[in-house]
Design a protein around this motif. Structure first.
Motif, PDB file in Angstrom:
ATOM      1  N   ASP A  20       0.839  -1.198   0.000  1.00 41.78           N
ATOM      2  CA  ASP A  20       0.000   0.000   0.000  1.00 41.78           C
ATOM      3  C   ASP A  20       0.876   1.250   0.000  1.00 41.78           C
ATOM      4  OD1 ASP A  20       0.793   0.507   2.632  1.00 41.78           O
ATOM      5  OD2 ASP A  20      -1.045  -0.285   3.498  1.00 41.78           O
ATOM      6  N   ALA A  21       0.227   2.396  -0.124  1.00 45.04           N
ATOM      7  CA  ALA A  21       0.935   3.670  -0.263  1.00 45.04           C
ATOM      8  C   ALA A  21       1.618   4.120   1.026  1.00 45.04           C
ATOM      9  CB  ALA A  21      -0.037   4.743  -0.734  1.00 45.04           C
ATOM     10  N   SER A  22       1.371   3.449   2.128  1.00 45.54           N
ATOM     11  CA  SER A  22       2.010   3.845   3.383  1.00 45.54           C
ATOM     12  C   SER A  22       3.292   3.060   3.670  1.00 45.54           C
ATOM     13  CB  SER A  22       1.036   3.677   4.544  1.00 45.54           C
ATOM     14  OG  SER A  22       0.765   2.309   4.775  1.00 45.54           O
ATOM     15  N   GLY A  23       3.756   2.257   2.706  1.00 44.91           N
ATOM     16  CA  GLY A  23       5.001   1.516   2.892  1.00 44.91           C
ATOM     17  C   GLY A  23       4.826   0.131   3.476  1.00 44.91           C
ATOM     18  N   ARG A  24       3.604  -0.315   3.632  1.00 45.40           N
ATOM     19  CA  ARG A  24       3.371  -1.650   4.190  1.00 45.40           C
ATOM     20  C   ARG A  24       3.264  -2.696   3.081  1.00 45.40           C
ATOM     21  NH1 ARG A  24       0.381   1.634   7.527  1.00 45.40           N
ATOM     22  NH2 ARG A  24       0.989   1.547   9.709  1.00 45.40           N
ATOM     23  N   VAL A  25       3.718  -3.902   3.408  1.00 37.89           N
ATOM     24  CA  VAL A  25       3.623  -5.055   2.521  1.00 37.89           C
ATOM     25  C   VAL A  25       2.911  -6.156   3.291  1.00 37.89           C
ATOM     26  CG1 VAL A  25       4.931  -6.775   1.227  1.00 37.89           C
ATOM     27  CG2 VAL A  25       5.741  -4.424   1.333  1.00 37.89           C
ATOM     28  N   TYR A  26       2.017  -6.865   2.604  1.00 37.24           N
ATOM     29  CA  TYR A  26       1.218  -7.910   3.234  1.00 37.24           C
ATOM     30  C   TYR A  26       1.400  -9.215   2.472  1.00 37.24           C
ATOM     31  CZ  TYR A  26      -1.142  -3.615   4.668  1.00 37.24           C
ATOM     32  OH  TYR A  26      -1.419  -2.368   5.131  1.00 37.24           O
ATOM     33  N   GLY A  40       9.169   1.267   4.613  1.00 44.40           N
ATOM     34  CA  GLY A  40       9.525   2.629   4.237  1.00 44.40           C
ATOM     35  C   GLY A  40       8.294   3.497   4.274  1.00 44.40           C
ATOM     36  N   ASN A  41       8.350   4.614   3.574  1.00 38.20           N
ATOM     37  CA  ASN A  41       7.211   5.527   3.524  1.00 38.20           C
ATOM     38  C   ASN A  41       6.274   5.236   2.362  1.00 38.20           C
ATOM     39  OD1 ASN A  41       8.048   7.039   5.787  1.00 38.20           O
ATOM     40  ND2 ASN A  41       9.546   8.075   4.512  1.00 38.20           N
ATOM     41  N   TYR A  42       6.805   4.651   1.291  1.00 40.55           N
ATOM     42  CA  TYR A  42       6.017   4.340   0.090  1.00 40.55           C
ATOM     43  C   TYR A  42       6.393   2.958  -0.414  1.00 40.55           C
ATOM     44  CZ  TYR A  42       5.567   9.408   0.082  1.00 40.55           C
ATOM     45  OH  TYR A  42       5.352  10.698   0.441  1.00 40.55           O
ATOM     46  N   THR A  43       5.409   2.201  -0.866  1.00 38.44           N
ATOM     47  CA  THR A  43       5.651   0.925  -1.531  1.00 38.44           C
ATOM     48  C   THR A  43       5.117   1.059  -2.949  1.00 38.44           C
ATOM     49  OG1 THR A  43       5.392  -0.289   0.522  1.00 38.44           O
ATOM     50  CG2 THR A  43       5.188  -1.549  -1.499  1.00 38.44           C
ATOM     51  N   TRP A  44       6.014   0.937  -3.941  1.00 40.69           N
ATOM     52  CA  TRP A  44       5.589   1.121  -5.323  1.00 40.69           C
ATOM     53  C   TRP A  44       5.276  -0.184  -6.030  1.00 40.69           C
ATOM     54  CZ3 TRP A  44       9.753   4.819  -4.323  1.00 40.69           C
ATOM     55  CH2 TRP A  44       9.270   6.123  -4.229  1.00 40.69           C
ATOM     56  N   SER A  45       6.007  -1.242  -5.743  1.00 41.81           N
ATOM     57  CA  SER A  45       5.735  -2.508  -6.424  1.00 41.81           C
ATOM     58  C   SER A  45       6.067  -3.681  -5.514  1.00 41.81           C
ATOM     59  CB  SER A  45       6.522  -2.599  -7.738  1.00 41.81           C
ATOM     60  OG  SER A  45       7.890  -2.420  -7.505  1.00 41.81           O
ATOM     61  N   VAL A  46       5.255  -4.727  -5.643  1.00 43.62           N
ATOM     62  CA  VAL A  46       5.424  -5.950  -4.852  1.00 43.62           C
ATOM     63  C   VAL A  46       5.261  -7.118  -5.807  1.00 43.62           C
ATOM     64  CG1 VAL A  46       4.539  -7.316  -2.937  1.00 43.62           C
ATOM     65  CG2 VAL A  46       4.432  -4.835  -2.821  1.00 43.62           C
ATOM     66  N   GLY A  56       9.697  -3.072  -4.155  1.00 44.41           N
ATOM     67  CA  GLY A  56      10.308  -1.804  -4.518  1.00 44.41           C
ATOM     68  C   GLY A  56       9.695  -0.703  -3.680  1.00 44.41           C
ATOM     69  N   SER A  57      10.531   0.007  -2.933  1.00 42.99           N
ATOM     70  CA  SER A  57      10.006   1.052  -2.053  1.00 42.99           C
ATOM     71  C   SER A  57      10.921   2.271  -2.086  1.00 42.99           C
ATOM     72  CB  SER A  57       9.872   0.540  -0.617  1.00 42.99           C
ATOM     73  OG  SER A  57      11.131   0.478   0.008  1.00 42.99           O
ATOM     74  N   ASP A  58      10.527   3.310  -1.366  1.00 44.58           N
ATOM     75  CA  ASP A  58      11.359   4.502  -1.296  1.00 44.58           C
ATOM     76  C   ASP A  58      12.676   4.223  -0.582  1.00 44.58           C
ATOM     77  OD1 ASP A  58       9.824   4.211   1.111  1.00 44.58           O
ATOM     78  OD2 ASP A  58      10.490   6.222   1.683  1.00 44.58           O
ATOM     79  N   SER A  59      12.738   3.143   0.193  1.00 43.61           N
ATOM     80  CA  SER A  59      13.968   2.801   0.918  1.00 43.61           C
ATOM     81  C   SER A  59      14.806   1.748   0.192  1.00 43.61           C
ATOM     82  CB  SER A  59      13.635   2.331   2.329  1.00 43.61           C
ATOM     83  OG  SER A  59      12.831   1.176   2.288  1.00 43.61           O
ATOM     84  N   GLY A  60      14.482   1.432  -1.066  1.00 47.81           N
ATOM     85  CA  GLY A  60      15.291   0.504  -1.856  1.00 47.81           C
ATOM     86  C   GLY A  60      14.534  -0.735  -2.290  1.00 47.81           C
ATOM     87  N   LEU A  61      15.286  -1.698  -2.805  1.00 51.20           N
ATOM     88  CA  LEU A  61      14.748  -2.997  -3.197  1.00 51.20           C
ATOM     89  C   LEU A  61      14.934  -3.961  -2.039  1.00 51.20           C
ATOM     90  CD1 LEU A  61      13.681  -5.032  -5.329  1.00 51.20           C
ATOM     91  CD2 LEU A  61      16.065  -5.442  -5.930  1.00 51.20           C
TER      92      LEU A  61
END
Length: 85
Positions: A20-26, A40-46, A56-61
């Motif tokens: 989701d857009a808040s950096g969480r992965v489920y 991180g703060n943003y999660t762009w791809s899972v 893929g997030s704002d804090s790296g892969l």
């Protein structure tokens, strides 16, 4: 959610991942939440890749095991797209 596939789906999935857009992965197993991580703060791809989750997030892969343990992370800055070829 029952034991039947969703309308229009031809199969059930035992494992699914989402971000989701808040950096969480489920990670979900058999329709139930197995774990949740904030990366991180943003999660762009899972992407689910074998028994690993690529994020893929704002804090790296990130590479995370299916049990939820972080295995590896780049320090190269934001990663917006994860693609396995």
């Amino acid at each position: 959610m029952g034991d039947e596939p969703a309308r229009g789906c031809s199969q059930r999935f035992d494992v699914a991942v989402a971000g989701d857009a808040s950096g969480r992965v489920y990670l979900f197993r058999n329709g139930k939440l197995a774990w949740e991580k904030r990366l991180g703060n943003y999660t762009w791809s899972v992407l689910l890749w074998g028994n690993k989750v690529l994020v893929g997030s704002d804090s790296g892969l990130w590479v995370i095991s299916s049990s939820g343990q972080p295995l590896w992370r780049t320090n190269l800055g934001p990663v917006r797209k994860v693609l396995v070829v």
